[in-house]
Design a protein around this motif. Structure first.
Motif, mmCIF file in Angstrom:
data_model
loop_
_atom_site.group_PDB
_atom_site.id
_atom_site.type_symbol
_atom_site.label_atom_id
_atom_site.label_comp_id
_atom_site.label_asym_id
_atom_site.label_seq_id
_atom_site.Cartn_x
_atom_site.Cartn_y
_atom_site.Cartn_z
ATOM 1 N N ILE A 1 -5.842 -18.668 40.462
ATOM 2 C CA ILE A 1 -4.876 -18.394 40.041
ATOM 3 C C ILE A 1 -3.829 -18.991 41.695
ATOM 4 O O ILE A 1 -3.096 -18.933 42.328
ATOM 5 N N ASP A 2 -4.428 -20.881 42.160
ATOM 6 C CA ASP A 2 -4.454 -21.461 42.635
ATOM 7 C C ASP A 2 -4.198 -20.994 44.362
ATOM 8 O O ASP A 2 -3.171 -20.931 44.904
ATOM 9 N N SER A 3 -4.291 -19.622 44.395
ATOM 10 C CA SER A 3 -4.540 -19.000 46.081
ATOM 11 C C SER A 3 -5.979 -19.343 46.764
ATOM 12 O O SER A 3 -7.302 -19.768 46.909
ATOM 13 N N ARG B 1 0.564 -22.799 44.917
ATOM 14 C CA ARG B 1 2.049 -23.705 44.557
ATOM 15 C C ARG B 1 2.941 -23.156 45.057
ATOM 16 O O ARG B 1 3.571 -24.257 44.913
ATOM 17 N N GLN C 1 -3.203 -12.493 37.974
ATOM 18 C CA GLN C 1 -2.187 -12.127 38.834
ATOM 19 C C GLN C 1 -1.685 -11.195 38.837
ATOM 20 O O GLN C 1 -1.016 -10.367 40.354
ATOM 21 N N ARG D 1 -2.306 -15.871 49.185
ATOM 22 C CA ARG D 1 -1.669 -16.777 49.129
ATOM 23 C C ARG D 1 -1.711 -17.738 48.306
ATOM 24 O O ARG D 1 -2.117 -18.141 48.103
ATOM 25 N N ASN D 2 -0.293 -18.233 47.633
ATOM 26 C CA ASN D 2 -0.277 -18.955 46.660
ATOM 27 C C ASN D 2 -0.661 -20.493 47.326
ATOM 28 O O ASN D 2 1.023 -20.573 48.055
#
Length: 161
Positions: free
Chosen positions: A85-87, A108, A136, A105-106
């Motif tokens: 989830i790019d976090s 993206r 998500q 913390r994302n």
């Protein structure tokens, strides 16, 4: 005798003033890369009160997307990457008062999910801390036989033994 007392009193006052002035001032030694785009680590110079405390250690901050998160907990690199989830997930103590916040913390879009709690020490950065599941809504972090479910929707952490 009065001069000795006055000199001693002035020395104590000078120490108190220096301590008070430097109690919340620190300088960083620059930001170094962690290998994850957008995440850097900064080492802070110990405060005067920490220099005087033999139990003190170096303090680190994560810098993500221009925002500093001081007093991060765990081991280098002080966060757990969640590429699904790019976090990243990490723990920090904003005011150095042992009141920790876990952050997802994302990288993206910069969104943050904050979890305020008194969670058992979870050493982010340790190879024993792994992501079991991530989407998500939920991130499940596993460490030493325990699963920590971070419910992003509800803002709660559940510990499964």
């Amino acid at each position: 005798m009065k001069r000795k007392r006055l000199a001693c009193l002035l020395a104590v006052v000078a120490l108190v003033v220096v301590y008070a002035v430097t109690a919340h001032i620190s300088a960083s030694y620059g930001t170094r890369s962690t290998g994850v785009d957008g995440v850097g680590i900064r080492l802070f110079r110990p405060l005067l009160r920490e220099v005087l405390n033999v139990h003190s250690s170096d303090r680190y901050a994560l810098k993500i997307g221009g925002k500093d998160y001081p007093n991060v907990e765990g081991n280098y690199p002080y966060f757990l990457s969640v590429p699904e989830i790019d976090s990243v997930v990490f723990r920090f103590d904003r005011n150095n008062d042992r009141d920790f916040t876990t952050v997802v913390r994302n990288l993206r879009d910069g969104r943050e999910f904050l979890f305020h709690h008194d969670l058992t020490y979870l050493p982010f950065g340790d190879p024993l801390v792994t992501v079991k599941k991530a989407d998500q809504e939920v991130i499940v972090v596993s460490c030493r036989g325990k699963d920590y479910t971070l419910d992003l929707e509800a803002g709660r952490i559940r510990i499964d033994l």
